[in-house]
Enzyme design. Structure first.
Site: not given
Length: 547
Positions: A352-354
């Protein structure tokens, strides 16, 4: 704030104990005409047995009737001769009951002894499945029947909740110790019922993790997701990359001392969880949320320069270098070593949130990372951003979006589900335990909104995401992120009582979900949590009872 004892009655008895999470039932008519949690006509709340099925999570089927069973100094716990696994569960049950009752409660190997409590394992009860049980109570005794040790353990948790809350005390208390008459037949709605503890933002010791495991087991949670790495800390020793733990684990949010688990300590957590029939799901977040790793090894950075350790709470700024082959050597080593320590089926790779990884690089990286997980015999779990790449066959996707998440993102997740990817539901504005209850909650975050007890409970996982059928839902999980959570007292405040609602969403039939009925059963858990030293949030939405 009161001191929290360490749940001595949950300790391992000899080798591994068998796990229990309370099996609960849709409330039927209470014995004697009592309302759930009340006393029968002419009786008192202090002396009357708890109405059958007045527990959390609600059981699938409750048929009250007949006289209650009363534990006495002569009560024995029976198991079939030679039934080793049933004997372990029986020993656990005796360990729970002895301190508060003061009774000897010997565990005996016989199948014909009179009365008492009987624990039966049998392969003939196919309808009970892998985790179900049946509890039958009457004047002469209580019988628990299951196909598996896990089911028997869940049944013991139900038996425990049917007894007065003072059964949880460490010192002798006055009875009577009664179990209402009737039959509970109980199986879970979903096979995946999880709770996540983030040990990266703030580190928690082995003892603190075990305490949370004990609390989860009481309510039939069967997965412990450990978030072992993030920007702020790396929490598991990796022999082939030792600085991950010694350097990357040396701090935490706010600049505290951090910490990490040795391999022996991690194995101890895994074994302790298994003794309560919880499966540990380790998470190594990648390709983002990796500053602790990048700070530990310069060669993992595209420019070859290690950044400083990070003690803040921002997200999305770090990324492994997708173009470097050493990145995949790193992934292979980490996955191989953690898989060897973890007997469970799953390994979580985050995803996530890369925000600092291009879409093309993200897809390429996740393809290779998923293949590595499969190489070492594990099933991938990833946050729902994995649906923007190519979820591997059999992978589980953990959805943490909000009610306000875009229709396009929800549709992408739904398409993955329609194509065979199963979902774990953890909507942040429902099940994130780090969200504040109200603006006055002293710790926690509010980016997903305020999440009071009713909002956390009052939704249906099987109908939550448009286009996702109930059959595509593997279960639910309640994550506890720890940017502001740094002690067991903080865990108690933020997880309880919302964790109980998550447990019920995962276990109980959809038809039994009713806020008004649940809040009354939840109120009855107040004295039990108090007896266990859990300093929970006294939500004004719940008519709490006190010890």
């Amino acid at each position: 704030m009161r001191q929290h004892r360490t749940f001595p009655r949950f300790r391992l008895l000899g080798s591994l104990l068998l796990v229990v999470a309370a099996g609960a039932a849709g409330l039927g008519a209470a014995p004697g005409g009592a309302a759930p949690g009340g006393a029968p006509p002419g009786g008192t709340a202090a002396s009357a047995p708890r109405p059958l099925g007045d527990i959390v999570p609600a059981p699938a089927s409750v048929r009250p009737g007949g006289d209650p069973y009363t534990l006495t100094p002569r009560t024995r716990i029976h198991v079939d001769d030679g039934a080793r696994e049933a004997r372990r569960v029986a020993a656990y049950l005796a360990d729970v009951l002895r301190p508060s009752t003061g009774y000897a409660l010997p565990v005996v190997d016989d199948d014909a002894g009179p009365g008492g409590i009987r624990l039966r394992l049998t392969g003939r009860e196919a309808a009970l499945g892998e985790e179900g049980y049946r509890l039958e109570s009457g004047r002469r005794g209580v019988t628990l029947t299951a196909r598996t040790p896990a089911g028997l353990f869940h049944g013991v948790q139900t038996l425990r909740q049917q007894l007065p809350a003072s059964i949880e005390e460490d010192t002798r208390r006055r009875g009577p110790w009664q179990v209402a008459g009737g039959t509970i037949t109980d199986t879970p709605r979903y096979g995946y019922r999880g709770a996540m503890l983030d040990v990266s933002r703030h580190f928690f010791t082995v003892g603190q993790v075990k305490r949370y495991i004990d609390q989860m087991a009481l309510y039939k949670i069967n997965k412990l997701h450990l978030h072992l790495s993030d920007d702020q800390g790396w929490r598991i020793a990796i022999d082939s990359w030792p600085r991950l733990a010694t350097h990357g684990g040396s701090t935490q949010v706010g600049g505290g001392p951090g910490g990490y688990y040795t391999k022996a300590q991690y194995k101890d957590i895994v074994a302790y969880a298994a003794s309560r029939h919880l499966e540990v799901v380790p998470e190594i977040d990648m390709p983002g949320h990796t500053n602790a790793a990048l700070a530990s090894y310069a060669e993992l950075n595209c420019d070859g320069v290690a950044p400083p350790l990070y003690t803040g709470t921002e997200v999305g700024f770090s990324s492994l270098c997708v173009a470097k082959e050493i990145t995949y050597d790193f992934v292979d080593d980490v996955v191989r070593e953690i898989a060897a320590l973890t007997p469970g089926r799953y390994l979580h790779i985050g995803g996530d949130e890369a925000h600092s990884t291009s879409h093309e690089d993200y897809v390429a990286f996740m393809d290779r990372a998923q293949a590595t997980v499969a190489t070492y015999g594990k099933t991938v779990i990833g946050w729902h951003q994995l649906t923007g790449a190519n979820p591997a066959r059999g992978a589980l996707v953990q959805y943490w979006g909000l009610d306000r998440t875009s229709d396009a993102e929800k549709a992408r997740v739904a398409r993955a589900a329609q194509n065979g990817t199963r979902l774990i539901l953890s909507p942040a504005d429902r099940l994130y335990l780090d969200m504040k209850y109200t603006k006055d909650t002293p710790i926690g975050l509010s980016w997903a909104g305020y999440v009071e007890v009713r909002r956390s409970y009052d939704w249906d996982p099987g109908a939550y995401l448009p286009g996702v059928p109930d059959s595509a839902v593997a279960g639910v999980e309640a994550p506890l992120w720890t940017e502001t959570v740094s002690s067991s007292a903080h865990i108690d405040l933020m997880a309880f009582p919302r964790l109980l609602g998550a447990a019920e969403l995962g276990w109980s039939p959809a038809a039994s979900h009713d806020w008004e009925a649940y809040r009354l059963r939840l109120a009855g858990q107040g004295p039990r949590m108090e007896a266990l030293g859990i300093d929970f949030h006294r939500s004004p939405q719940v008519p709490w009872r006190t010890a």
